[in-house]
Design an enzyme around this catalytic site. Structure first.
Site, PDB file in Angstrom:
ATOM      1  N   GLY A 296       4.147  55.186  25.275  1.00  0.00           N
ATOM      2  CA  GLY A 296       5.157  54.717  26.218  1.00  0.00           C
ATOM      3  C   GLY A 296       4.713  54.998  27.636  1.00  0.00           C
TER       4      GLY A 296
ATOM      5  CD  GLU B 161      -1.828  54.110  25.047  1.00  0.00           C
ATOM      6  OE1 GLU B 161      -1.747  53.915  26.286  1.00  0.00           O
ATOM      7  OE2 GLU B 161      -1.410  53.324  24.197  1.00  0.00           O
TER       8      GLU B 161
ATOM      9  CB  CYS C  13      -1.233  50.432  27.308  1.00  0.00           C
ATOM     10  SG  CYS C  13      -1.676  50.519  25.578  1.00  0.00           S
TER      11      CYS C  13
ATOM     12  CB  THR D  80       2.619  57.926  32.940  1.00  0.00           C
ATOM     13  OG1 THR D  80       1.495  57.199  32.465  1.00  0.00           O
ATOM     14  CG2 THR D  80       2.147  59.249  33.501  1.00  0.00           C
ATOM     15  N   GLY D  81       5.724  58.431  32.948  1.00  0.00           N
ATOM     16  CA  GLY D  81       6.860  59.206  33.428  1.00  0.00           C
ATOM     17  C   GLY D  81       7.650  59.845  32.307  1.00  0.00           C
ATOM     18  CB  VAL D  82       9.039  58.475  29.142  1.00  0.00           C
ATOM     19  CG1 VAL D  82       9.624  59.048  27.852  1.00  0.00           C
ATOM     20  CG2 VAL D  82      10.038  57.510  29.769  1.00  0.00           C
TER      21      VAL D  82
ATOM     22  CE  LYS E  23      14.779  56.554  21.648  1.00  0.00           C
ATOM     23  NZ  LYS E  23      15.245  55.182  21.621  1.00  0.00           N
TER      24      LYS E  23
END
Length: 546
Positions: A265, A293, A327, A267-269, A212
């Site tokens: 992506g 990461e 990042c 950190t929260g996800v 995805k």
């Protein structure tokens, strides 16, 4: 059947083309750009080798020219996630049993296709769809992706050759099996190479994948699939879907055959995904591999022994290349008071020379941020900083989203080292600088280590070897990639394996064998050549009586 132990071609890093005026690569990429602009691209999902289209077409546009339509992709639903999983599982046995030489050949061919006939196309797609200038697209979507493919084949071959010792009468062997089930690759917008590497690295080790991509990377994702198909990747090995994240997650993370996730992506996800997997752990056949990461708040620490011009160039490149949407981008800097006036002046000089505009104009160093959501988030930080008595605006700070999502490279001098722009990931062209007294250096080192929860990249600028050694040791856990007298960006496959720990992820080092180990499950085989025919051991014999 004939047999042989084959040597993999020794990989070397793909040379970066310069795109000088009149060069063949510049002419080719401009033609490819025009082709994408003149013809709207139809972007289907790819499930089991089939092109899948739905009633829901979503428009894509260049971030620097959001009125122009580049094309449309098709958004799927729960049923398409289920179809992709079924296709991956159906392809699994045949793919895992394909000889390593033939599996490797597919990815080596894909690398050569990108290096040759697809180079202009994949770079143009990245320049338009993700608003990267020609050089940033070249080092990403061409060179780094080529390197990932070639070096990962080399690393996989090295892994397969690692075998245990055998004692007399015994032959010990290790088999490196793919994981049992399917792998989910969830990829970001900012690097086409990451979008290509996350599914292919797992597939290379015999896994089948549901992929995805970020919606804003759809154009270059299509080109990646075109390359893989031409390279001969069998149907169902990598299945590309465009489905809303929670919808995809609800199916994937509840499936018994979920074997692992390869993620880049926020950190929260990632933390939410980790929690969901933990809560569902009883549902899976095996413990899933979780590789991620997740970003950073990357630092540049400047010692008073540093060279002013080197620091200024490193900060400009490190903070503002690709609009700070890396990042690894430099987003907080600690500069001694003795050097700050000269560094500030040099940075202002550089920023005064930098041009901002569309990627099609090769004189532009700065382009647009990825979308309206990012634009609003970043500019909110800037507006708040302008109003704060804890911040002085040094450069930039202006923005305009009317035609493209343009934000000037912005430098903030903060008077509180705990101010939010020194601590929170902004993911845009904003650099915060804290100016310190030189005799406070030791305290600043500890401040660098504790200010942010992230630990992805960082750098030290100094000419003093004792200082370099001190900082390297004291900040050993503050950055997974640490740079000496250089910007904290630009890791090269095969040279600087990439990844960080703490809130920055699992530090599984993309671009190295360490990452590939995560996508295999070893089986030990012991063969006894002449088995014993009795159960007794010599110690059971009775003592002799003399």
């Amino acid at each position: 059947m004939s047999f042989g132990i084959f040597n993999i071609p020794i990989p070397t890093n793909e040379p970066v083309k310069e795109y000088r005026p009149g060069s063949p690569e510049r002419v080719a990429v401009k033609q490819a750009i025009q082709g994408f602009r003149d013809n709207e691209t139809d972007i289907p999902m790819y499930i089991g080798g089939r092109e899948v289209r739905t009633e829901r077409k979503l428009r894509i546009a260049p971030p620097h020219d959001h009125q122009h339509t580049l094309g449309y992709f098709y958004e799927g639903e729960k049923e398409h996630v289920e179809q992709a999983i079924s296709a991956a599982l159906a392809a699994k046995e045949k793919w895992a049993n394909l000889s390593w030489a033939n599996r490797a050949s597919i990815f080596l061919k894909a690398a050569d296709l990108i290096a040759g006939p697809y180079r202009a196309r994949i770079n143009a797609a990245t320049m338009l769809g993700q608003s990267k200038n020609a050089y940033q697209a070249e080092i990403d979507s061409a060179c780094e992706l080529i390197d990932f493919l070639r070096f990962n084949v080399h690393y996989a071959d090295e892994i397969y050759r690692q075998q245990p010792n055998s004692s007399v009468g015994v032959w010990n062997r290790l088999e490196y099996r793919p994981l049992e089930g399917f792998v989910f690759a969830l990829t970001p917008f900012n690097f086409t190479a990451i979008a290509g590497n996350l599914p292919t690295s797992a597939a290379m080790m015999g896994n089948t994948v549901v992929w995805k991509p970020a919606y804003t990377q759809a154009l270059s994702a299509k080109v990646i699939m075109e390359v893989l198909q031409e390279a001969g990747l069998p149907d169902g090995v990598i299945n590309l879907i465009y489905v809303d994240g929670p919808v995809a997650g609800d199916v994937i993370f509840n499936h018994a055959d979920f074997a692992g996730i390869h993620f880049t992506g926020s950190t929260g996800v990632f933390q939410k995904i980790w929690g969901t997997i933990g809560a569902n752990i009883h549902k899976y056949k095996s413990y899933p591999r979780i590789v991620g990461e997740t970003g950073g708040k990357d630092f540049v620490l400047v010692h008073e022994s540093a060279e002013v011009d080197e620091v200024a160039a490193g900060l400009i490149r490190g903070a503002f290349e690709y609009q700070g949407q890396k990042c690894s981008a430099a987003s907080r800097a600690y500069v001694p008071k003795t050097l700050w006036p000269a560094i500030e002046a040099k940075m202002k000089q550089f920023l005064g020379e930098i041009k901002m505009g569309p990627t099609e104009d090769f004189s532009n160093f700065i382009n647009a941020v990825i979308d309206e959501r990012a634009f609003k988030k970043i500019t909110t930080y800037i507006d708040e900083a302008k109003k704060s008595d804890q911040v002085q605006l040094i450069a930039g700070g202006e923005y305009d989203g009317s035609k493209g999502y343009y934000i000037e490279p912005t430098v903030l001098q903060v008077f509180d080292p705990g101010y939010r722009t020194m601590c929170e990931e902004i993911f845009g062209p904003v650099l915060s600088v804290y100016v310190y007294e030189p005799d406070e250096f030791d305290t600043i080192v500890q401040l660098v280590n504790t200010t942010s929860p992230y630990a992805l990249t960082g750098s030290i600028f100094s000419k003093n070897r004792e200082v370099i050694e001190q900082v390297t040791k004291e900040l050993q856990n503050a950055a997974g990639n640490f740079y000496i007298n250089d910007k904290p960006t630009g890791a090269v496959v095969g040279q600087q394996p990439f990844g960080g720990a703490r809130a920055s992820g699992t530090n599984d080092k993309a671009g190295s064998a360490l990452n590939l180990y995560r996508w295999i499950s070893a089986r030990t085989i012991k063969e006894t050549l002449v088995p014993p025919k009795v159960y007794e051991y010599p110690f059971l014999e009775a003592d002799k009586i003399f």
